[in-house]
Each structure stands twice: as C-alpha cells, then as structure tokens.
Design a protein around this motif. Sequence first.
Motif, mmCIF file in Angstrom:
data_model
loop_
_atom_site.group_PDB
_atom_site.id
_atom_site.type_symbol
_atom_site.label_atom_id
_atom_site.label_comp_id
_atom_site.label_asym_id
_atom_site.label_seq_id
_atom_site.Cartn_x
_atom_site.Cartn_y
_atom_site.Cartn_z
ATOM 1 N N ASP A 56 0.753 -1.056 -0.078
ATOM 2 C CA ASP A 56 -0.011 -0.130 -0.010
ATOM 3 C C ASP A 56 0.773 1.201 -0.022
ATOM 4 O O ASP A 56 0.592 2.223 -0.735
ATOM 5 N N VAL A 57 2.020 1.087 0.884
ATOM 6 C CA VAL A 57 2.772 2.606 0.702
ATOM 7 C C VAL A 57 3.640 2.393 -0.607
ATOM 8 O O VAL A 57 3.551 3.867 -1.087
ATOM 9 N N PHE A 58 3.973 1.515 -1.069
ATOM 10 C CA PHE A 58 4.417 1.647 -2.405
ATOM 11 C C PHE A 58 3.343 2.073 -3.631
ATOM 12 O O PHE A 58 3.601 3.156 -4.560
ATOM 13 N N ASP A 59 2.382 1.716 -3.575
ATOM 14 C CA ASP A 59 1.272 2.146 -4.168
ATOM 15 C C ASP A 59 0.993 3.568 -4.382
ATOM 16 O O ASP A 59 0.283 4.200 -5.338
ATOM 17 N N ASP A 62 4.660 8.457 -5.788
ATOM 18 C CA ASP A 62 4.416 9.125 -6.974
ATOM 19 C C ASP A 62 5.194 8.308 -8.135
ATOM 20 O O ASP A 62 6.317 7.518 -7.618
ATOM 21 N N ALA A 63 4.804 8.355 -9.386
ATOM 22 C CA ALA A 63 5.590 7.684 -10.407
ATOM 23 C C ALA A 63 7.078 7.988 -10.597
ATOM 24 O O ALA A 63 7.741 7.059 -10.584
ATOM 25 N N SER A 64 7.489 9.113 -10.311
ATOM 26 C CA SER A 64 8.978 9.414 -10.488
ATOM 27 C C SER A 64 9.886 8.704 -9.109
ATOM 28 O O SER A 64 10.862 8.143 -9.730
ATOM 29 N N ASP A 68 13.129 5.676 -9.819
ATOM 30 C CA ASP A 68 14.413 6.016 -9.523
ATOM 31 C C ASP A 68 14.635 5.130 -8.124
ATOM 32 O O ASP A 68 14.087 5.270 -7.181
ATOM 33 N N TRP A 69 15.767 4.197 -8.524
ATOM 34 C CA TRP A 69 15.892 3.306 -7.140
ATOM 35 C C TRP A 69 16.171 4.108 -6.184
ATOM 36 O O TRP A 69 15.944 3.564 -4.891
ATOM 37 N N GLU A 70 17.397 5.106 -6.013
ATOM 38 C CA GLU A 70 17.763 5.719 -4.831
ATOM 39 C C GLU A 70 16.449 6.364 -4.000
ATOM 40 O O GLU A 70 16.552 6.031 -3.031
ATOM 41 N N ALA A 71 15.882 6.813 -4.946
ATOM 42 C CA ALA A 71 14.659 7.633 -4.124
ATOM 43 C C ALA A 71 13.488 6.679 -3.667
ATOM 44 O O ALA A 71 12.964 6.782 -2.656
ATOM 45 N N LEU A 72 13.450 5.707 -4.322
ATOM 46 C CA LEU A 72 12.529 4.539 -3.985
ATOM 47 C C LEU A 72 13.064 4.084 -2.622
ATOM 48 O O LEU A 72 12.361 3.773 -1.518
ATOM 49 N N GLU A 73 14.597 3.723 -2.358
ATOM 50 C CA GLU A 73 14.780 2.987 -1.153
ATOM 51 C C GLU A 73 14.621 4.061 -0.206
ATOM 52 O O GLU A 73 14.106 3.519 0.920
ATOM 53 N N LYS A 74 14.852 5.344 -0.063
ATOM 54 C CA LYS A 74 14.765 6.347 0.648
ATOM 55 C C LYS A 74 13.285 6.283 1.334
ATOM 56 O O LYS A 74 12.944 6.428 2.624
ATOM 57 N N ALA A 75 12.379 6.481 0.258
ATOM 58 C CA ALA A 75 10.936 6.699 0.557
ATOM 59 C C ALA A 75 10.319 5.685 1.291
ATOM 60 O O ALA A 75 9.520 5.599 2.311
ATOM 61 N N LEU A 76 10.720 4.106 0.867
ATOM 62 C CA LEU A 76 10.276 2.837 1.644
ATOM 63 C C LEU A 76 10.870 3.154 2.897
ATOM 64 O O LEU A 76 9.907 2.909 4.116
ATOM 65 N N GLU A 77 11.961 3.319 3.248
ATOM 66 C CA GLU A 77 12.587 3.314 4.489
ATOM 67 C C GLU A 77 11.890 4.226 5.332
ATOM 68 O O GLU A 77 11.895 3.854 6.750
#
Length: 204
Positions: A56-59, A62-64, A68-77
Amino acid sequence: MDPRNFLSLIPEFGGELQDDYYQFKAIFDKTARAADWTDQQKACFLPLRLRRKAADVFDHLDASTKEDWEALEKALESKLVPAHMTTHFRLAFKRRVQGPDESVLDFAQAIQKLARRAYPEFTEEVMEKLKLDAFINGLRFDLKRIVLIVKPDGFEEAVNSALEMEGQNQLVYGPLPGSNAMNANSEDFYSPRVPKYGFTPTTQ
C-alpha cells in the motif's frame, strides 16, 4: 537465466510492526548483487515482494519515485521504519554487552544487526568504527583485555582476536555453557556484573 528467477529467493515483506525491514532489504540487496540486477531492474522487482501495508505504501508513491531506485529506497525506509524504532535500536546498540554464556560470534552478529538498524544512514566507514567500538566495549573482560592488546584496525580483526581467545578459554574451561542453545536477539540487553566464564577481576 531470466533475472526474475531470483525473486523466489527473496521473502515477502508485509511492512507490519513485527516485520524487519532491514532484514528483508539485506536479503533483497544480496540477491540483486548475485543476479547482477541494474537499478532499473531493482526498482521493478522490489514491489513484487511487497504485501499488505508495504504494498500500500508503494502504491501511494509518485511515479517518479517508483522509477528512481535511490529515491525509492529512501521513501520506503522512511515510511516503513517508524522513527521510534530507530531510537529504540540506538539505545539497544549503546547498551548491548556480551552475555555471560553468549559466544563471540553471536555477540558480533548482534552488534552488526543493531548497527544497521540504529544507523542506516551512516557510511560504511563510519559504521565500521561504530561496530568496532561497540564490540570491544561490550566484550567480557577476559576477552576485552586481549583484544585491546592486539589493537585491531577494524571490526573483523577484533572479532577474530576475540574468537581466538574464546577458543583458548574453551580448551582450559570447557565449552561455553548453553552456547548452542542461546540465540541472541538485538533487543536483549545483557549487562552481567560478573561474567560466569573465563577470568574476571575479583575487585568490586
């Protein structure tokens, strides 16, 4: 080999309070290195192992950020590791000492695990110093005095020195009582006043 074949090696992650995000991430990173995934592939494959709250958090990202792997890592953490848990792990890291019947290897692994959880934002160089200091400071006296004499340059060297002394102790005193049965958790705070194994000072 299809890179997706490696996905089965990665456990699903639900993102609940009892779920360990850093353990999940460590397995994912090891698998990604073994599979030689690109950052684009990692950003594509990681959400396939997310379930329930984590999905749910991932969904809702935002698309960008998703691309972006680095941004995705930081956002999920930031969203899956509660702030109060980081504080808890830092307190546990500072208080962690080797238990009276805890092996050097178990203690070293606990220090590594706590360090990753307590200070995920630190560089490897800083983490190495933190782990080394915490490991030496938390060792039982009979092991600590030998490691201090060796003056190790890094965490691994300190662990090896303590393991060598532990082996010598076992030749003299016998195996650590309960060492096989004891499985240290990062949340356990061992603070023995008088260790039960090996040489200890008699002065109070």
